[in-house]
Each structure stands twice: as C-alpha cells, then as structure tokens.
Design an enzyme around this catalytic site. Structure first.
Site, PDB file in Angstrom:
ATOM      1  N   CYS A 132       0.809  -1.211   0.000  1.00  7.49           N
ATOM      2  CA  CYS A 132       0.000   0.000   0.000  1.00  7.49           C
ATOM      3  C   CYS A 132       0.848   1.268   0.000  1.00  7.49           C
ATOM      4  CB  CYS A 132      -0.939  -0.130   1.202  1.00  7.49           C
ATOM      5  SG  CYS A 132      -1.468   1.290   2.059  1.00  7.49           S
ATOM      6  N   MET A 185      -2.863   5.141  -4.131  1.00 10.02           N
ATOM      7  CA  MET A 185      -2.575   3.821  -4.687  1.00 10.02           C
ATOM      8  C   MET A 185      -2.242   3.831  -6.181  1.00 10.02           C
ATOM      9  SD  MET A 185      -2.380   1.919  -2.274  1.00 10.02           S
ATOM     10  CE  MET A 185      -2.337   2.948  -0.835  1.00 10.02           C
ATOM     11  N   GLY A 210      -3.310   5.074   2.768  1.00 10.38           N
ATOM     12  CA  GLY A 210      -4.538   4.311   2.751  1.00 10.38           C
ATOM     13  C   GLY A 210      -5.015   3.914   4.132  1.00 10.38           C
ATOM     14  N   GLN A 211      -4.089   3.535   5.005  1.00  6.66           N
ATOM     15  CA  GLN A 211      -4.490   2.912   6.273  1.00  6.66           C
ATOM     16  C   GLN A 211      -4.272   3.855   7.453  1.00  6.66           C
ATOM     17  OE1 GLN A 211      -3.853  -1.488   6.421  1.00  6.66           O
ATOM     18  NE2 GLN A 211      -2.173  -1.025   5.031  1.00  6.66           N
TER      19      GLN A 211
END
Lengths: 773, 257
Positions: free
Chosen positions: A175, A360, A397-398
């Site tokens: 990611c 991404m 993303g996280q």
C-alpha cells in the site's frame, strides 16, 4: 454532588459559554446521576477513525458500556467535525453477531474453541519448535497499517530484538512502500514535508491517479470547500478511468495505464522549455541523480535488485526529459498536447500554489518509486515545496501505515530508527532494548510478496498474521493460498471476524479492536492520535499488543516485555519514542497525546512542525531558507527516471486492462464494513465496470454476469456500465472488498523492484460472455 | 486554546499555570461571539459561524465550532420555511418520526438515501457555478434538496439539506439495496432519540435536545417539506427559532465559583 476546584470550574464555564456561542451541544460532560438511555445522556470520547489514513477525529458516543453513536470531532484540525459514511457508522463494526470471542485451534481439520491461554501456549510452543527445527528465519510475523503503534512496536521488538529474525512485514508493503522509497530516495527521510493545512493555502490541486472523492472523502471535501471560497481554485483529475472525483474536478485528463511516468517527464520537459523553472531553488537546494534502468518486475522466484546511484546533471536531465515531447507523450498516454501544456502551465505559474496528491495509483505500480520521484521533480523544478500550499502530498490508505509501519518500522529492512543494514542503527536498537547487538541480523529477509513465496517454498514454516486479510489481498492469490495450506505450515491469525484468512489458520486468536483497547495511530500528516479503552472487548478477545506480550513471555522474554497491563501502552510509548528523540522526529509525550486531538511530529520545544525542511517552520532546518537535511548533501534529489512498460499488457488473448480498487462504502476486504448494515446494503457485492462501447461489442448488458479470465484465474461478476465509475474502452475495473468474488485470483504479483510493492492496477484479462446454452 | 477547549478527558487531571488565563480568554471570546451573534440575529441576517475552514492557528477558532450549520437562523430560514409546503406533506405520505429515525443508525447519524439514485450520479454540484456535473446543476442532489419541495420523479416531498455547503453528498449519504439483506447478523443497539417537548416549566418553549453540528438549519427537519408531523413546528410564522429554543449544554445548575 460533584465539587469542583476553582480552576476546573472556570475551565468548564469557559467551555460552556464558548460552545453555547458556537451553537453546538457540548460533547464531553456527563453527569452519571442524570444519565438516561436516550441520546442526550450519551458520553462522548475522542478517537481517531478506525478506517483510512486521513485520520479523522471522531467522538464516540457511549452508553451502558456500549458504543452507540458517532460524531465528527469539531476540535480535530483534520476533519473539523465532518466524517464520511464509514466513519459515521464505524462503531457498528464492533457488533457483528459472528464476532470472534474465543480462541480457535484446528483439530482434525476443524477449528474448535479453546481457552485463550491454551491457544497462546500452543502458539509459543509452535514457535519454539519451528525455531529449533528450522531456524529463526522460519518464523515470521505479517501485520498491518491498521496495527496500533504499540502492536507494531511489540511485534518488531519480539521478532528482531528477542528472537533475532528480520521476518517482520506488514500489508503497508502492498500500500505505501513506493511512497516510502520515493521519500527516502528524494529526501532521505520518510513522510510528507507538508501537512493538511496546505489545502487551505493551495489553489491548484493535481490528483495523480487518486479517486479522492471516494478514498479520502473528508480531505476532498476540504478541497471542495477551498474551491467554493476561491473561484481561482482548480482541481485537476489525472486518472485512468472516470470516477466521482473526475466528475467533481474542474478538468479530468484520462491517460493509458503506466504512462503517468511519461506525463510527469513531459510536464518537466515543458517547464524547462518554457523557462518556468525556479533556477535559484534548483541551484541551491537540488541535486540530480540517476539510478538503474530496465529494473525488472520481480516475477522471478528469489528476484533480487540493487539500485546503483550515480551523480547526474541538469544537462543530462534536460536531455532525458526532452524525449518526452508533447507529441511522444500523446502517442504513449493518449493525453493531448493541450492538456499536457495546461498541466505544465499550472505547475509553472508563479502565482499558483500547487498541491499534488496521490495514493494507490502511483504506489501500486511496478515503477512506483519512479512515479513518486517524478512528481517530486515537478515541485523541485518549480521550488513549490515545503511551504504553505506548495506541497507534493503522498496520501496514505491505512489509519496507521505511517504511525506504525513507517515510523515504528515493521518491515524486514527497518528499525524504529533507520535500517538493519546500518551498524549504528542496530546499536541504538540494541541499547534501547538492552539486547546484544549481534542478535539483530544485519541482513533483511523477505518483503511481503517474497514472504508468502517463502511460505509456499517452505523457507518460512510459521507465520502470525494480525489485523489483515492476505487471503483476499495477495495478488496471484491462488498460489499464496495453496502455499499457506501446505502441510508443515503453521498459520496463526489474530482477527475479530471469520475471514478467508482465518479459514486457512491453525490458530485463531480473538482480538480486541480499536476502542476496546487503548492505542495510537499515526496518520498521513505525521499526526499521532491516542484513544483510551472505552468499552470491554467481547468474550476472551485480547488486544494484539497483549497477545504478543503473552506469547513473548511464554518464549522466555519476560524481561524485554515487563510492562504491567494497566500501563503497558504508556510504557511502550515511552520506550518507543526514545528512538525518535531528536528534532527531526521527536514525538509528543504520552500525556499530551491523551489530551489533544493528535499531535504532529517533529514535536520540538512544545510545537508541532508543519512544514519540514523550511527554516521558517522547522527547527531542525539550518539557515534561513530550505535545508533538505535528510540527505548528506543537504539537497533534495531530482531523479532521472523514464517510462518503462508494465510486465503484462493487453494482447490478442487477453485484450483488457484490469484495474482494482475500493469503493467509499467498504474498507479493504470488507471484514468490518460488510457487517455494518448501511454499508453492506449500499454495495452488497462486487461487480465489473466496463466501457459501454466494449459492452456493446461483446453484446452484454448492465447487470449481466460475465466471466473475467486472466493467465492466473477466472471469476464471474455482474457488469456495471456507466455506474459509479466508467473505464475507457479496453479497461475494466473490479473492487476487491468481496470475499465471494476474489479478484486477486486474477491479479499479477509483479512489483516495483525498489519498493517491492505489487501493482494491483494493471494486468491483462479477457471478458467472456456467459452463454445460456 | 486547544488545551482549554479540547476534550474533557477523564485522564486529564493536571492543570498547568496559565490555564486560568487561557480559560478567561475563552470566556471573554465566547461572550463576545455570543453578543455579536445575537446582534446579528436580531438584525435579521443569517449568521453562519464556524464554517469549518479556519486554520488550526486561526485566532478566532472556537472549541467545538461546527463545520457547517452554525447558528443559521433568521429571515432566510423563515423565508425558506414559508416557501416550502407544509409539514402535512410528509404525514400525508405516511412519514412519521419512526420513519425519520428508521433511516438513521443512531439519533444524529447521517440518514441513508431512501430512494433510488443512479450510480453514476456524483451527487455534488449545488455550490459549483456549472453545477459540478457539467449539466448546469440539474440532476444533482441540491436540485431537490436545496430548495426542497415536491419532486415528481419520486412523487415525494424532498427535505431540505441542513448543510448545502457540502458538495460531496455521497461521502455520508448512501442509497440502500434493501433486498440484499445483511451480510451477517448484527447485535447493534443504540440509544433512544431525545424525548420530545422537554420544556422546563410545562408551558415554556422546549429546549433543543440535540447537537447542532451539521444540523444548524432548523427548517431542514422542523419546517421544511420533509418535516414529519411529530417534530414540525406549530408556529412557522416566527422567524427566530433560537429566540425561544436554546440548546442544552449542561444539566448542571450554575453555582457561584
């Protein structure tokens, strides 16, 4: 009756008059005697959202020992009171009826419940046995950018400092790895120079392959608000398919997959030809560097790559980008010369403050490091960096890809400070951990794709998976699932719900999630956010941090993990932050994190650093202007990178590009969001987006099931024509959240040789009409 | 400011010297905004406080200043109210308070979209000069939920959005495919909505029992075409809702310091 000190009273009174004036209900105070079971009696506590890397501050409503409601935290500078549909319903993820509340152990092929102590005992015994029989490098841990900071720190210390293996990886490799190598190669230090405040200062937003309206909606709304306030603001969507972001942008430019490399160089070429450079900035603050070309794709077993960096020059750089004339870029990418010069005019306009944003699209790319470099190049050429509103910004993303994986360093080559290959870095770790320095191996072992290949090959025999669902997310999934199920492999999974990954587990440990335990996340803008335990975890569920500590103690490492349960999160934080005790990375003290809606590092002299490398804002920067102190020469590096094609492209047999990704309603593999009724009902199943023209040629209609076939697998999916997204002719898109429609059985496990991050955005498939015969 | 106005964390016990000073500043600031706000209100203009775009370092950021939907009261709201069909329209369609809360996971949650929406419909637009979808604003959420009123397409009265300044509607509101059922059963429970008619003296005006965060426009739920009868105002002719109805920030009586 409650009594207050004078100071407390003033504080409360101040707050009340202020919030009354602002016209909101005050979220913090609850008087137990008057608490009732309706919403006015709810107690509110702060936590960062469980889901994405934006890191919105939420207020979680609590009543009767349960989480019952959510508000955006108005005090959070990240989201200023707003959340998205996932955030507003995140508390429902705690209450799926099939929540794992007991440990499970596979006996005679079936997972059966056992007391958690017995399962932890078995995990420790199996680790000991594997190490004795196959060596330390036969055990591994695979975690996540959703690990809290203490989870990741304890995992790293256990494997690298106690056991002595570098077999530590996390799904952030899938990611964010290219973002990291982009930062390291360009600036020598990870994570953005700017922060979210750049949005309030910029007037030009270029989104490189980033469907921000769905993936970072709260920040996208902040950009939309900027545009509403200032008609001069432009939002440019650079994408391979038309999305909600494209529809809201001022201008949408579609390009052929992989050709972002050519576009970035093409813009650089126009900046040089048009004399739009900041020559003074380049002369004072930039170096030109060249790496290897033709670097491969990591498809071969035991693939190795070593970068070779050579000094280059502006002249050499100018010659390289001259190959990317508007005409040649148009041929490769399909982007018109007009659009290319429009982009160059935005980057080159001295009156425009430019933010480039990506996630991404740029990172999941077999040349992911390169495209990160090439975007930075545009900002360095124009001097638009490290100052308010001029900001190349790598979105994550996280929720804790930054905080845990990148800052703690839960990757095979990393330590909390620095890398395992560096003797001084190993010595610092050994000193803080109080272990012999020889115990920390100097050689990295397996990055994620290779870790699962090693499990398949048999080099790794034991793997402990926490907070991630690789049996949905690994590319070329069929190989890695078969590998994990082979005899002689032992798979431990810490989870909150049954998933395809627990399906292959030998032991399942029930985890306490998010507000069921205390923790911290670190978001995309270097902001660390703490939350306290608010509700009890169900059954025997235990935090991942504590599971690791329990096993470490059973392995005989009590002395390295001595923290009492009541204070272990604080104690871990205090030990961990010793690694970052310098003005380039200092973290806020624990007490302050409890108090504030997050604190950005470097936190120096009681102040957050908003713009790094700029002496005006960054106490670590020397001089009066910019100081790119991450590199030994004090400069930011402009890289000579070129366009190279991806390893697999559409051909006669497999004529379509396959792109994969997310939808706003679902988080990753859906193990949480599908158990949230409103989110599941919004998008109950995966589908394949296909261009209307292609559908007509194939004689397929909206909603019809088709078969997608790649060289690695096939699945059937209903067709979506001109729905949420519209791919151009020759492309299809499939979201990856649906465990019943495993699109990663089709994807390719090629990766960027520098970052080792796989490319989930490009492989070749064919679309077959399913005959009703 | 952040220290004084931030969370009321139970763990926060230690107060530093200087807190009193900061707190006093906040008191004065709060009082100032309150007075100014009232003046503007009585002037008949809409006051919108806390649009949520002040930077963290901005001097006048109040703790708890909501993004969107501050004290949006007064003439424009009342005008919108008068322009909109009466609350009976919701009741006539069988919509009641139960329906209202049935669309929300908990009281205060963003409601799900109860009607079909084309998937390619970005939902944005109202605030964009070109409507955002290149179709001049026709066909976006704001086309119906901005002014409110009867829409033939769904044969229903559209409620007015309380926060038209947010353009990415489907960031928070999503349509439902009810037929799909649940992926897995849920044990979710929430609390009851606030009881109605919480007036202090029997006949006195009831207080505002909910947060005004993102819900500062009273018309959206209490007067517009989407209003369900149980919470529809009985005196739509009055313009300044918060002349009589005030939010309740604390259930603690005032006591002399």
């Amino acid at each position: 009756m409650t009594t207050y000190t004078r100071r407390e009273f003033i504080k409360r009174a101040a707050l009340q008059s202020a919030v009354v004036a602002a016209g909101v209900s005050f979220p913090g105070i609850v008087f137990p005697a008057q608490q009732s079971a309706n919403i006015s009696g709810v107690e509110w506590k702060k936590a960062p959202c469980r889901f994405c890397g934006v890191g919105c501050g939420l207020l979680v409503g609590l009543s009767g020992g349960r989480a019952v409601a959510v508000k955006g935290d108005p005090a959070s500078p990240v989201n200023r009171g707003l959340a998205c549909v996932k955030g507003y319903h995140v508390v429902q993820a705690l209450y799926g009826r099939d929540r794992l509340t007991q440990a499970l152990v596979r006996k005679n092929g079936k997972l059966v419940p056992v007391p958690i102590g017995e399962a932890l005992e078995l995990v420790a015994a199996k680790m000991k046995e594997t190490i004795a029989k196959n060596g330390k490098d036969a055990v591994a841990i695979y975690g996540s950018g959703q690990w809290t900071i203490p989870d990741g720190y304890v995992a790293l210390k256990l494997f690298k400092g106690a056991i002595g293996t570098n077999n530590v990886e996390a799904n952030a490799r899938l990611c964010m790895a290219s973002a990291v190598t982009g930062f390291i190669s360009g600036f020598g230090l990870d994570e953005p120079m700017g922060c979210y405040e750049d949005i309030d200062h910029a007037n030009t937003f270029v989104l490189w392959g980033n469907n921000m309206a769905e993936m970072h909606p709260v920040l996208f709304s902040r950009i939309l608000a900027r545009r509403r306030d200032d008609p001069n603001v432009k939002i440019i969507d650079l994408a391979t398919r038309t999305t909600r972001t494209s529809r809201m942008a001022d201008h949408s430019i579609l390009f052929a997959p992989q050709t972002d490399l050519a576009i970035a160089n093409g813009v650089a070429n126009l900046l040089i030809r048009g004399g739009k450079l900041d020559r003074d900035f380049i002369a004072k603050h930039c170096s030109f560097k060249q790496g290897k070309f033709d670097i491969g794709y990591g498809l071969e077993e035991r693939f190795k790559f070593k970068e070779k960096v050579t000094d280059s020059s502006f002249a050499a750089y100018k010659a390289l980008v001259a190959e990317y004339s508007p005409a040649s870029v148009a041929r490769l990418s399909g982007v018109s010369p007009q659009d290319l010069s429009y982009l160059a005019s935005l980057y080159g306009d001295p009156n425009r403050k430019v933010m480039s944003l990506w996630c991404m699209g740029a990172n999941q790319h077999t040349r992911g490091t390169w495209i990160n470099n090439l975007i930075y190049n545009l900002h360095l050429l124009t001097g638009k960096i490290s100052s308010p509103g001029n900001s190349p910004f790598s979105l994550t993303g996280q929720p804790s890809a930054c905080g845990t994986v990148r800052e703690v360093g839960t990757l095979t080559h990393k330590l909390p400070k620095g890398v395992v290959t560096n003797k001084a870095h190993r010595e610092l770790a050994a000193k803080i951990w109080n272990v012999p320095v020889e115990r920390i191996p100097a050689k990295p072992t397996h990055h994620t794709v290779d870790m699962f290949r090693a499990l398949d090959r048999g080099d790794i025999r034991f793997v402990w998976i926490q907070v991630t669902n690789p049996m949905v997310t690994m590319p070329k999934l069929n190989r890695y699932r078969a590998g994990a199920k082979k005899d002689g492999r032992f798979v431990v999974v810490s989870e909150i719900y049954p998933t395809p990954t627990t399906d292959v587990a030998d032991v399942v440990l029930p985890s306490a999630m998010w507000i069921e335990r205390e923790g911290m996340f670190g978001n995309s803008e270097r902001r660390t956010q703490h939350w306290e335990k608010m509700v009890e975890p169900p059954g025997e569920a235990m935090s991942d941090t504590w599971q690791l500590i329990e096993v470490a103690r059973r392995l005989g490492y009590e002395k390295l993990f001595p923290w009492p349960r009541e204070t272990h999160i604080r104690d871990i934080w205090n030990e961990y932050t010793r690694f970052h005790d310098n003005p380039k990375h200092r973290m806020a003290p624990y007490e302050l994190l409890r108090e504030r809606p997050g604190v950005r590092w470097p936190f120096v002299n009681g102040k957050e650093t908003r713009w790094r490398y700029n002496a005006k804002y960054d106490p670590a920067a020397k001089g009066t202007s910019f100081d790119f102190y991450g590199k030994p020469d004090g400069r930011a590096w402009i890289w000579l990178r070129r366009y190279e094609p991806p390893p697999e492209m559409p051909d006669g047999e497999y004529p379509y590009w396959l792109n994969t990704g997310r939808v706003i309603e679902h988080w990753h593999t859906g193990s949480m969001t599908r158990r949230i009724p409103i989110l599941h009902r919004a998008v109950p199943a995966a589908y394949v987006e296909i261009n209307a023209e292609d559908a007509r040629k194939l004689a397929i209609v909206n909603g019809e099931n088709v078969r997608l076939v790649s060289r690695r697998g096939k699945i059937e999916l209903p067709v979506a024509i001109d729905q949420r997204g519209s791919p151009p002719p020759g492309q299809v898109f499939v979201p990856f959240f649906d465990e019943a429609k495993l699109i990663n059985e089709l994807t390719l496990d090629a990766y960027c040789p520098i970052s080792k991050q796989p490319d989930y955005k490009k492989c070749a498939v064919r679309v077959e009409k399913i005959s009703r015969a | 400011m952040r220290g004084a106005g931030g969370k009321n964390q139970p763990g926060l016990k230690a107060f530093r010297p200087g807190y009193t000073f900061i707190a006093l500043c906040v008191v004065l600031l709060g009082a100032l905004v309150f007075i100014v706000g009232s003046v503007l209100n009585f002037g008949g203009d809409a006051t919108v406080t806390g649009n949520g775009h002040a930077g963290e370092g901005a001097a006048l950021q109040l703790p708890g200043a909501p993004p969107g939907g501050g004290a949006r009261t007064g003439r424009p709201m009342a005008a919108a109210f008068r322009a909109a069909p009466r609350a009976e329209s919701a009741a006539a369609q069988g919509r009641h308070l139960e329906t209202f809360y049935g669309r929300r996971a908990y009281p205060g949650a963003p409601p799900a979209i109860p009607h079909p929406v084309a998937q390619d419909f970005a939902g944005n637009g109202g605030a964009r000069p070109d409507g955002g979808d290149g179709q001049g604003g026709a066909g976006d959420c704001i086309a119906c939920h901005g002014p409110g009123g009867y829409t033939e397409r769904f044969a229903a009265y559209a409620p007015v959005t309380p926060h038209p300044e947010f353009e990415n509607c489907r960031q928070c509101h999503v349509p439902q495919q009810e037929a799909s059922g649940l992926f897995k059963a849920s044990d979710w429970r929430t609390v009851a909505p606030p009881p109605l008619g919480q007036s202090a003296l029997g006949g006195s005006p009831p207080r505002i029992p909910h947060s005004l965060q993102l819900r500062g426009n009273c018309v959206a739920c209490h007067g517009g075409p989407g209003a369900v009868p149980e919470i529809a105002t009985k005196h739509p002719e009055r313009e300044n809702c918060r002349q009589c109805h005030v939010p309740s920030q604390s259930r603690q009586d005032w006591r002399r310091p």
